[in-house]
Write a protein that holds these residues in place. Sequence first.
Motif, PDB file in Angstrom:
ATOM      1  N   ARG A  40       9.623  -2.297   3.242  1.00 54.68           N
ATOM      2  CA  ARG A  40       8.623  -1.849   2.263  1.00 54.68           C
ATOM      3  C   ARG A  40       7.252  -1.765   2.928  1.00 54.68           C
ATOM      4  NH1 ARG A  40       9.348  -5.860  -2.604  1.00 54.68           N
ATOM      5  NH2 ARG A  40       7.126  -5.427  -2.668  1.00 54.68           N
ATOM      6  N   PRO A  41       6.295  -1.091   2.279  1.00 54.07           N
ATOM      7  CA  PRO A  41       4.925  -1.076   2.816  1.00 54.07           C
ATOM      8  C   PRO A  41       4.359  -2.495   2.880  1.00 54.07           C
ATOM      9  CG  PRO A  41       5.184   0.578   1.099  1.00 54.07           C
ATOM     10  CD  PRO A  41       6.437  -0.254   1.093  1.00 54.07           C
ATOM     11  N   GLU A  43       2.484  -5.761   2.348  1.00 55.12           N
ATOM     12  CA  GLU A  43       1.853  -6.456   1.233  1.00 55.12           C
ATOM     13  C   GLU A  43       1.500  -7.852   1.723  1.00 55.12           C
ATOM     14  OE1 GLU A  43       3.057  -8.298  -3.099  1.00 55.12           O
ATOM     15  OE2 GLU A  43       4.111  -6.520  -2.401  1.00 55.12           O
ATOM     16  N   GLY A  69       6.987  -5.969   4.120  1.00 58.76           N
ATOM     17  CA  GLY A  69       6.618  -5.128   5.248  1.00 58.76           C
ATOM     18  C   GLY A  69       6.412  -5.916   6.526  1.00 58.76           C
TER      19      GLY A  69
END
Length: 96
Positions: A40-41, A43, A69
């Motif tokens: 995921r991006p 965070e 991420g």
Amino acid sequence: LQVICPIIPISCVTGEGLDMLHHLLASLPKRRRHQNKIERPLEFLVEDIFHKTQTGGGATIVFGFVNAGRVSVGQRVFVGPFQDGTFRTVLVKSIH
């Protein structure tokens, strides 16, 4: 909703009960599945901010943990939102 909360008597003098506590903690299910979040991006959850002053300038040090991420030294990341809703780009100089 019913919740069961065990009470485990432990002696800080003799250590009696520590084995039972370790067994209980080891048997609890893991709360987070970090391997599912790695793609995921980024965070990063900020827990504290420190300002370091030095000759010729200063630095802002941010303490917290990566919740999703990946991040590496030299990477530029967005920090925010600030009170006005904006984000700022910062350079990651070190990770400890």
